[in-house]
Design a protein around this motif. Structure first.
Motif, PDB file in Angstrom:
ATOM      1  N   LEU A 175       0.836  -1.208   0.000  1.00  0.00           N
ATOM      2  CA  LEU A 175       0.000   0.000   0.000  1.00  0.00           C
ATOM      3  C   LEU A 175       0.862   1.246   0.000  1.00  0.00           C
ATOM      4  O   LEU A 175       0.584   2.214  -0.732  1.00  0.00           O
ATOM      5  N   GLU A 176       1.913   1.234   0.799  1.00  0.00           N
ATOM      6  CA  GLU A 176       2.800   2.402   0.866  1.00  0.00           C
ATOM      7  C   GLU A 176       3.566   2.579  -0.445  1.00  0.00           C
ATOM      8  O   GLU A 176       3.778   3.699  -0.906  1.00  0.00           O
ATOM      9  N   ILE A 177       3.975   1.462  -1.030  1.00  0.00           N
ATOM     10  CA  ILE A 177       4.684   1.532  -2.315  1.00  0.00           C
ATOM     11  C   ILE A 177       3.763   2.114  -3.392  1.00  0.00           C
ATOM     12  O   ILE A 177       4.179   2.953  -4.204  1.00  0.00           O
ATOM     13  N   ARG A 178       2.499   1.694  -3.387  1.00  0.00           N
ATOM     14  CA  ARG A 178       1.543   2.234  -4.357  1.00  0.00           C
ATOM     15  C   ARG A 178       1.313   3.715  -4.137  1.00  0.00           C
ATOM     16  O   ARG A 178       1.274   4.504  -5.101  1.00  0.00           O
ATOM     17  N   GLU A 179       1.158   4.138  -2.872  1.00  0.00           N
ATOM     18  CA  GLU A 179       0.910   5.554  -2.579  1.00  0.00           C
ATOM     19  C   GLU A 179       2.096   6.417  -2.977  1.00  0.00           C
ATOM     20  O   GLU A 179       1.926   7.516  -3.494  1.00  0.00           O
ATOM     21  N   ARG A 180       3.308   5.913  -2.741  1.00  0.00           N
ATOM     22  CA  ARG A 180       4.507   6.666  -3.136  1.00  0.00           C
ATOM     23  C   ARG A 180       4.554   6.796  -4.664  1.00  0.00           C
ATOM     24  O   ARG A 180       4.877   7.866  -5.194  1.00  0.00           O
ATOM     25  N   ALA A 181       4.209   5.742  -5.368  1.00  0.00           N
ATOM     26  CA  ALA A 181       4.200   5.797  -6.835  1.00  0.00           C
ATOM     27  C   ALA A 181       3.154   6.783  -7.336  1.00  0.00           C
ATOM     28  O   ALA A 181       3.402   7.550  -8.280  1.00  0.00           O
ATOM     29  N   ARG A 182       1.982   6.803  -6.707  1.00  0.00           N
ATOM     30  CA  ARG A 182       0.945   7.764  -7.093  1.00  0.00           C
ATOM     31  C   ARG A 182       1.423   9.191  -6.880  1.00  0.00           C
ATOM     32  O   ARG A 182       1.183  10.082  -7.713  1.00  0.00           O
ATOM     33  N   GLU A 183       2.089   9.414  -5.764  1.00  0.00           N
ATOM     34  CA  GLU A 183       2.579  10.753  -5.461  1.00  0.00           C
ATOM     35  C   GLU A 183       3.591  11.214  -6.501  1.00  0.00           C
ATOM     36  O   GLU A 183       3.507  12.340  -7.027  1.00  0.00           O
ATOM     37  N   VAL A 184       4.552  10.342  -6.828  1.00  0.00           N
ATOM     38  CA  VAL A 184       5.576  10.709  -7.807  1.00  0.00           C
ATOM     39  C   VAL A 184       4.954  10.936  -9.177  1.00  0.00           C
ATOM     40  O   VAL A 184       5.283  11.914  -9.865  1.00  0.00           O
ATOM     41  N   GLU A 185       4.027  10.066  -9.596  1.00  0.00           N
ATOM     42  CA  GLU A 185       3.392  10.232 -10.901  1.00  0.00           C
ATOM     43  C   GLU A 185       2.676  11.569 -10.996  1.00  0.00           C
ATOM     44  O   GLU A 185       2.816  12.306 -11.981  1.00  0.00           O
ATOM     45  N   THR A 186       1.916  11.915  -9.970  1.00  0.00           N
ATOM     46  CA  THR A 186       1.154  13.168  -9.987  1.00  0.00           C
ATOM     47  C   THR A 186       2.070  14.376 -10.052  1.00  0.00           C
ATOM     48  O   THR A 186       1.866  15.294 -10.860  1.00  0.00           O
TER      49      THR A 186
END
Length: 636
Positions: A175-186
């Motif tokens: 979950l944390e890995i996904r959230e970090r990826a979402r943050e970087v993408e945005t």
């Protein structure tokens, strides 16, 4: 809509519909049979091909969501065949997946980052961060698609020595890995999409921090049918030729780091390569510091080790693909027509009596002009009859036999001088004149040009005209299927006669050539038109010296090497001609004690000009001859 004409597989969203038309042959031919198949998930891999060779179809097929669908449904023969191909290519062991692949289309927005007012290193880092973030999100999405498993069932396994990097990707928690990826993408996307890009000091801190999941992640663990299994991640960057050349080189270099443990494939068109690379020499000069086969692997989706095998393999692929597509043509499928070859008639109608008399008159006239005696002509006719009795070909009707006799007459006259004929009447030549399949091929071409007798018809001819290019095959086949549908609507037998096939293929070939719009297309068209015209002249020589005639130009290999290392415009013109399927290059072809580079005219060009598909028949030319053809009139 005719499914043959809907060729862009990336627009087919439904999994069942996609699998119904997907052939396993490309992945078997180019991946499973690659000499370094065991290394394709360890090294950066460039998968290179002309438009339509099936790069995107293959990239889509190996995505995890499709592999999962195939392995979980073995009820159909099609899925079982695909599953076997995936196992041969190391994507599964036949029962469970081994690789988690995600395809990322490299759309125009990635190239737009190269226009930002930053240093190249900064722009490369931004794009690399965006790609990595989207790859992580894509992997999570495909692994949890259709509620097969929850994100908690997905665990990213990191490299033991990557403790520091593990923290910056979000730790161990999915979950944390996904959230970090979402943050970087945005954050990165907002920089590239901004109307006014921020200055360097305004770029958010979270973007400036290290973000390297590719160097951190080693494997992914998931639940599969009640057990925990580990998968090797694979990121496929589709259409990397869309990037700026410098951007592509920088990205490729970044993805070539040996610390990266996930697979990375880059699908690209040939026109993104240097002329030398397109001609299968080397692309090392375009990537200084990186060596082919040591630092990266190329998979070229055109040609294997044997051109005879290429043709045989493509015929198998094309037949499989055509039959899959044909099942989606309701008007034909409803009437029980499920195989393409059965709808392509190969029996020629009787040669018209008037044309037969015209041919006989021509031969009689030329017999007198060549001083061929009646007894010699009878001997040549008997030679043809003897060949016909033992030949496997069914295409040896009266018109063909007459045309073969005409060729043998001219060969005989060339081997015996006119003076000898006048003095001795009917001498035996030092080299006997024999009927052969080559003479028969020459006769077919002669009859095609003089009497419009069909030359290009049947399934094998359709495959060979496509030059091992799947999209070109579908374009040509699609025109034939449209004609079949029209006949069906009119309550006629949809089977196409050889003449109908010839007409459709000729019209489609002219349309394809007319629509060429790639760089240097005008000069490429001028070049192939002139070369094809010279090949026609050779094919129509009465003694058929090159059997069905030339369809290829041969340039000494030494001359071609010099050209490819120069800045001459001809090198670029030939590069685009090959990259977009107007020609094909064959290097180091040995003949006559010399080494040649062959420039083979493409299938559509051969159809338009009435040339055969046999290989190896070439006209010798120099580089200067080709330069003279492409020269502008005012430069001549």
């Amino acid at each position: 809509m005719n499914p043959f004409l809907r060729r862009a597989t990336e627009y087919i969203r439904d999994t069942t519909a996609f699998l119904a038309i997907t052939s396993p042959e490309p992945i078997k031919t180019f991946i499973a049979n690659h000499r370094r198949v065991n290394d394709l998930f360890d090294f950066p891999v460039r998968i290179i091909g002309s438009p339509g060779t099936g790069k995107t179809m293959m990239a889509s097929l190996v995505e995890f969501r499709l592999i999962e669908a195939i392995l979980q449904d073995q009820s159909s023969q099609g899925n079982r065949t695909l599953a076997a191909a995936l196992a041969a290519a190391k994507f599964s062991d036949g029962e469970k997946p081994l690789v988690a692949a995600i395809r990322l289309p490299m759309e125009s927005e990635y190239r737009e980052f190269w226009e930002l007012p930053y240093e190249p290193a900064v722009k490369t880092k931004l794009v690399l961060s965006l790609i990595q973030a989207r790859a992580v999100l894509g992997l999570v999405r495909t692994l949890t698609a259709n509620k097969q498993r929850e994100i908690e069932d997905v665990q990213f396994i990191t490299r033991p020595e990557a403790e520091a990097q593990k923290t910056q990707i979000g730790g161990d928690d999915s979950l944390e890995i996904r959230e970090r990826a979402r943050e970087v993408e945005t954050l990165v996307y907002n920089i590239g999409a901004s109307l006014i890009p921020p200055s360097l000091d305004q770029i958010p801190d979270e973007v400036q921090k290290p973000y390297q999941p590719f160097e951190t992640i080693r494997e992914i663990e998931i639940t599969w049918r009640g057990e925990r299994i580990r998968l090797r991640p694979l990121v496929i960057l589709d259409d990397v030729h869309s990037l700026h050349p410098e951007q592509y080189a920088a990205l490729f270099r970044a993805l070539s780091k040996r610390e990266i443990r996930i697979g990375r494939w880059m699908m690209m068109r040939m026109d993104a390569l240097s002329p030398s690379a397109v001609f299968r020499t080397s692309d090392d000069e375009a990537l200084p510091g990186l060596k082919h086969d040591r630092d990266f692997i190329d998979v070229v989706m055109e040609g294997t080790t044997s051109r005879k095998d290429d043709r045989k393999l493509f015929r198998k692929l094309a037949n499989d693909m055509a039959n899959r597509y044909l099942k989606l043509v309701d008007s034909l499928n409803d009437r029980g027509h499920q195989t393409m070859h059965s709808l392509l008639g190969e029996v020629l109608p009787s040669f018209p009596e008037g044309k037969l008399k015209e041919l006989e008159t021509t031969i009689a006239r030329e017999q007198r002009q060549l001083s061929i005696s009646a007894s010699r002509r009878i001997a040549l006719e008997q030679e043809v009859e003897s060949y016909a009795k033992g030949a496997k070909s069914y295409d040896l009707s009266q018109d063909m036999r007459l045309a073969m006799v005409r060729i043998l007459m001219h060969r005989y006259a060339n081997r015996v001088s006119t003076q000898t004929l006048e003095l001795f009447g009917d001498p035996e030549p030092a080299q006997p004149v024999k009927a052969s399949s080559g003479v028969a091929d020459g006769a077919r071409v002669h009859l095609h040009h003089r009497f419009d007798r069909p030359l290009h018809y049947g399934m094998d001819a359709l495959c060979d005209a496509s030059g091992e290019n799947a999209e070109l095959f579908l374009q040509l086949a699609g025109s034939l299927v449209s004609r079949m549908e029209t006949k069906t609507i009119r309550n006629q037998d949809p089977t196409l006669t050889p003449s109908q096939q010839q007409d459709e293929l000729r019209n489609k070939a002219k349309e394809i050539i007319k629509k060429w719009s790639f760089p240097y297309a005008r000069k490429v068209t001028r070049l192939v038109d002139e070369l094809a015209s010279k090949c026609v002249e050779n094919a129509l020589l009465p003694n058929a010296p090159l059997k069905e005639g030339a369809n290829t130009i041969g340039v000494l290999e030494s001359e071609m090497k010099s050209l490819l290392t120069s800045n001459d415009e001809l090198a670029l013109i030939l590069k685009y001609a090959i990259a977009y399927g107007a020609m094909n290059a064959v290097r180091d072809y040995g003949q006559g004690g010399k080494s040649w580079c062959l420039l083979e005219l493409s299938g559509p060009v051969r159809i338009k000009y009435g040339l055969g598909f046999d290989r190896g028949n070439f006209l010798e030319r120099k580089v200067s001859d080709l330069q003279a053809i492409i020269a502008e009139p005012q430069d001549a």
